[in-house]
Design a protein around this motif. Structure first.
Motif, PDB file in Angstrom:
ATOM      1  N   TYR A  12       0.852  -1.054   0.068  1.00  0.00           N
ATOM      2  CA  TYR A  12      -0.012   0.115  -0.094  1.00  0.00           C
ATOM      3  C   TYR A  12       0.935   1.140  -0.127  1.00  0.00           C
ATOM      4  O   TYR A  12       0.599   2.362  -0.647  1.00  0.00           O
ATOM      5  N   ARG A  13       1.825   1.284   0.593  1.00  0.00           N
ATOM      6  CA  ARG A  13       2.900   2.420   0.805  1.00  0.00           C
ATOM      7  C   ARG A  13       3.566   2.504  -0.829  1.00  0.00           C
ATOM      8  O   ARG A  13       3.839   3.778  -1.093  1.00  0.00           O
ATOM      9  N   ARG A  16       1.037   4.162  -2.855  1.00  0.00           N
ATOM     10  CA  ARG A  16       1.046   5.336  -2.597  1.00  0.00           C
ATOM     11  C   ARG A  16       2.322   6.310  -3.144  1.00  0.00           C
ATOM     12  O   ARG A  16       2.172   7.187  -3.949  1.00  0.00           O
ATOM     13  N   LYS A  53      -6.301   1.273   1.214  1.00  0.00           N
ATOM     14  CA  LYS A  53      -5.330   1.775   2.040  1.00  0.00           C
ATOM     15  C   LYS A  53      -4.337   2.855   1.355  1.00  0.00           C
ATOM     16  O   LYS A  53      -4.000   3.961   1.983  1.00  0.00           O
ATOM     17  N   GLN A  56      -6.008   5.948   0.612  1.00  0.00           N
ATOM     18  CA  GLN A  56      -6.385   6.543   1.584  1.00  0.00           C
ATOM     19  C   GLN A  56      -5.531   7.401   2.265  1.00  0.00           C
ATOM     20  O   GLN A  56      -5.752   8.660   2.910  1.00  0.00           O
ATOM     21  N   GLU A  57      -4.256   6.986   2.064  1.00  0.00           N
ATOM     22  CA  GLU A  57      -2.899   7.754   2.579  1.00  0.00           C
ATOM     23  C   GLU A  57      -2.930   9.246   1.848  1.00  0.00           C
ATOM     24  O   GLU A  57      -2.548  10.195   2.505  1.00  0.00           O
ATOM     25  N   ASP A  60      -5.470  11.493   3.175  1.00  0.00           N
ATOM     26  CA  ASP A  60      -5.109  11.766   4.612  1.00  0.00           C
ATOM     27  C   ASP A  60      -4.202  12.959   4.545  1.00  0.00           C
ATOM     28  O   ASP A  60      -3.927  13.803   5.311  1.00  0.00           O
ATOM     29  N   GLU A  61      -3.440  12.843   3.481  1.00  0.00           N
ATOM     30  CA  GLU A  61      -2.126  13.877   3.141  1.00  0.00           C
ATOM     31  C   GLU A  61      -2.819  15.126   2.260  1.00  0.00           C
ATOM     32  O   GLU A  61      -2.121  16.107   2.171  1.00  0.00           O
TER      33      GLU A  61
END
Length: 129
Positions: A12-13, A16, A53, A56-57, A60-61
């Motif tokens: 997920y990272r 992103r 996910k 979503q990051e 959120d940013e």
């Protein structure tokens, strides 16, 4: 997006980070829709929750916004925000290491700048975003 995943970082990272790179490289610009969670999950054989996910990051940013029933879109000014954050991170984390290496090797700063200018792609030039 590159379908290969690094095993040292959660997928997920990495997802992103790939979207961030696409924004910085202007593959995605303000107002562009991100590929749907379902499409990304199917194309890269990922669990849709993993894709969600990662997305979503970005939400959120403040880089991406959800539009109910329409998908996710790059927010206005996302690239400028990323450039500011990346420049700050570079100056705080990477530049001290580079500067120490330059000093340790006794490199001439003027010569480094000349060489950097010669290696810079002609069509890009210096950006002052």
């Amino acid at each position: 997006m590159n379908p290969k995943w690094n095993e040292d970082l959660p997928i997920y990272r990495q997802l992103r980070d790939r979207v961030v790179a696409m924004i910085l490289e202007e593959v995605l610009v303000d107002g562009d829709a991100l590929p749907s969670v379902r499409n990304v999950a199917a194309e890269y054989r990922l669990n849709p929750l993993t894709v969600l996910k990662g997305y979503q990051e970005l939400v959120d940013e403040g880089l991406v916004e959800k539009k109910r029933g329409r998908g996710m879109f790059v927010t206005e000014g996302a690239r400028l925000k990323l450039l500011k954050d990346e420049r700050h991170r570079f100056l705080k984390q990477e530049w001290p290491v580079v500067a120490a290496t330059i000093a340790r090797l006794g490199l001439d700063v003027a010569e480094l700048l000349t060489q950097a200018n010669e290696q810079q792609p002609k069509d890009k030039g210096a950006h002052n975003d």
